[in-house]
Design a protein around this motif. Structure first.
Motif, PDB file in Angstrom:
ATOM      1  N   LEU A  96      -8.270   8.878  -8.142  1.00  0.00           N
ATOM      2  CA  LEU A  96      -7.880   7.739  -7.315  1.00  0.00           C
ATOM      3  C   LEU A  96      -6.392   7.507  -7.515  1.00  0.00           C
ATOM      4  N   GLY A  97      -5.634   7.464  -6.409  1.00  0.00           N
ATOM      5  CA  GLY A  97      -4.190   7.353  -6.522  1.00  0.00           C
ATOM      6  C   GLY A  97      -3.643   5.958  -6.347  1.00  0.00           C
ATOM      7  N   HIS A  98      -4.077   5.270  -5.290  1.00  0.00           N
ATOM      8  CA  HIS A  98      -3.534   3.942  -5.028  1.00  0.00           C
ATOM      9  C   HIS A  98      -4.431   3.178  -4.067  1.00  0.00           C
TER      10      HIS A  98
ATOM     11  N   ASP B  46       0.897   4.299 -15.467  1.00  0.00           N
ATOM     12  CA  ASP B  46       0.638   5.061 -14.249  1.00  0.00           C
ATOM     13  C   ASP B  46       1.810   6.000 -14.005  1.00  0.00           C
ATOM     14  N   TYR B  47       1.530   7.291 -13.833  1.00  0.00           N
ATOM     15  CA  TYR B  47       2.628   8.246 -13.679  1.00  0.00           C
ATOM     16  C   TYR B  47       3.226   8.219 -12.277  1.00  0.00           C
ATOM     17  N   GLU B  48       2.434   7.747 -11.303  1.00  0.00           N
ATOM     18  CA  GLU B  48       2.938   7.719  -9.933  1.00  0.00           C
ATOM     19  C   GLU B  48       3.785   6.464  -9.674  1.00  0.00           C
ATOM     20  N   PHE B  49       4.645   6.559  -8.686  1.00  0.00           N
ATOM     21  CA  PHE B  49       5.544   5.488  -8.281  1.00  0.00           C
ATOM     22  C   PHE B  49       4.779   4.223  -7.908  1.00  0.00           C
TER      23      PHE B  49
ATOM     24  N   TYR C  26      -6.437   8.852  -2.379  1.00  0.00           N
ATOM     25  CA  TYR C  26      -6.828   9.777  -3.445  1.00  0.00           C
ATOM     26  C   TYR C  26      -5.848  10.949  -3.455  1.00  0.00           C
ATOM     27  N   ARG C  27      -5.462  11.397  -4.647  1.00  0.00           N
ATOM     28  CA  ARG C  27      -4.581  12.560  -4.740  1.00  0.00           C
ATOM     29  C   ARG C  27      -5.409  13.837  -4.888  1.00  0.00           C
TER      30      ARG C  27
ATOM     31  N   ASP D 259      -7.683   1.717 -12.503  1.00  0.00           N
ATOM     32  CA  ASP D 259      -8.973   2.257 -12.936  1.00  0.00           C
ATOM     33  C   ASP D 259      -9.917   2.520 -11.766  1.00  0.00           C
ATOM     34  N   HIS D 260     -10.237   1.481 -10.984  1.00  0.00           N
ATOM     35  CA  HIS D 260     -11.196   1.674  -9.896  1.00  0.00           C
ATOM     36  C   HIS D 260     -11.082   0.544  -8.893  1.00  0.00           C
ATOM     37  N   LEU D 261     -11.842   0.665  -7.808  1.00  0.00           N
ATOM     38  CA  LEU D 261     -12.013  -0.437  -6.893  1.00  0.00           C
ATOM     39  C   LEU D 261     -13.459  -0.485  -6.445  1.00  0.00           C
ATOM     40  N   ASN D 262     -13.843  -1.640  -5.890  1.00  0.00           N
ATOM     41  CA  ASN D 262     -15.204  -1.846  -5.404  1.00  0.00           C
ATOM     42  C   ASN D 262     -15.118  -2.267  -3.945  1.00  0.00           C
TER      43      ASN D 262
END
Length: 320
Positions: free
Chosen positions: A14-16, A54-57, A75-76, A157-160
């Motif tokens: 999961l990316g963002h 988080d490694y991404e921007f 998602y990446r 972490d996640h989303l619902n």
């Protein structure tokens, strides 16, 4: 012989999440000053936020709107080739395809598609790695993405998401993203009340629970992970001090076993801080754990009853 249940691994993680707010300034203040995310950059409509490791921007794109909820979920992919494989699967799946976009400040071109309930997803590979903007934000340890302060959460972490038919949403996740189910709720009437999905060895990166409010494309919550439970206990005091609505917790979930705290940000979107401990799904033939309606009536792990708003509140609100 038990067959493997692990996913395709075309999707890395999961990316963002892009969250909508009709109180942009208040929401941005909450997520940075109170919740503890870092501001990577801004454009005309959005703030690009991330947790300190988080490694991404960007892992949370906060977008100015006249409503609330989720605009899209990103998602990446695991590689450029994996991205193309997944696109081919999605195009042949029968689900609604929205096509390619050029991306934004945080990532390159992305392929968008839609679940049967109106939630928009995208998959991408080219991404912007976060670079510290000044020395004060540079981590002392080279294997950490950036510095941190206080009880700030470590990573997305996640989303619902909410859906009127969790079984159909399950088919969408398995088909389009190659996800597998780790745990689920089966109601007495035979319907799925909830499903927890992963695309890697995390216990879950997305959950879907049954929509009880009659809405479409609604968000239940977005969650960031902390290193330890103590971070969440301290965060509860920080939320209290800042007048944030604490909905439920701190406590421990029965499903997935995460230690949790749920609050509402100023526009009404539900956000969570969670600590999953050291739980990972390492077994390639993991069999999904079934929770019955009777199991769920017992409440959370230590007996806390699930409050009514947890079943009814989602964003955007359903207009009555």
């Amino acid at each position: 012989m038990t067959q493997p249940t692990n996913p395709s691994f075309d999707i890395a993680h999961l990316g963002h999440v892009e969250m909508l707010t009709d109180k942009f300034d208040e929401s941005l203040d909450f997520f940075t000053r109170v919740y503890g995310l870092k501001l990577s950059g801004m454009d005309e409509t959005s703030a690009y936020l991330r947790a300190w490791d988080d490694y991404e921007f960007c892992t949370l794109k906060l977008t100015r709107s006249d409503t609330t909820g989720v605009a899209h979920i990103g998602y990446r992919a695991a590689s450029p080739e994996a991205l193309e494989r997944r696109v081919a699967v999605i195009e042949g799946s029968g689900y609604k395809v929205l096509g390619w976009t050029e991306g934004d400040l945080s990532h390159g071109r992305a392929f968008r598609f839609e679940d049967p309930f109106g939630h928009i997803f995208e998959i991408y590979y080219d991404t912007a790695w976060y670079e510290p903007q000044d020395e004060s934000d540079r981590a002392a340890l080279k294997n950490t993405a950036s510095a941190f302060e206080g009880a700030a959460p470590r990573r997305l972490d996640h989303l619902n998401l909410l859906a009127s038919d969790v079984t159909e949403f399950k088919r969408f996740m398995e088909t389009c993203l190659g996800s597998r189910v780790t745990e689920y709720i089966e109601l007495d009437n035979g319907r799925l009340g909830g499903c927890w999905f992963t695309v890697n060895n995390k216990t879950y990166d997305l959950a879907c629970t049954e929509e009880h409010g009659g809405g479409n494309a609604r968000l239940h919550h977005v969650t960031y992970a902390t290193d330890q439970r103590e971070d969440i206990l301290r965060a509860a005091d920080i939320f209290l001090q800042n007048g944030v609505h604490i909905e439920t917790g701190p406590h421990k979930h029965a499903v997935q076993g995460t230690f949790f705290l749920y609050v509402w940000e100023p526009a009404g979107n539900r956000v969570e801080l969670a600590n999953a401990g050291a739980r990972l799904i390492l077994a390639p033939d993991w069999q999904p754990v079934c929770w019955t309606q009777a199991d769920r009536m017992k409440g959370q792990a230590w007996g806390l009853k699930t409050i009514e708003s947890f079943h009814t509140h989602g964003t955007p609100p359903v207009k009555g």
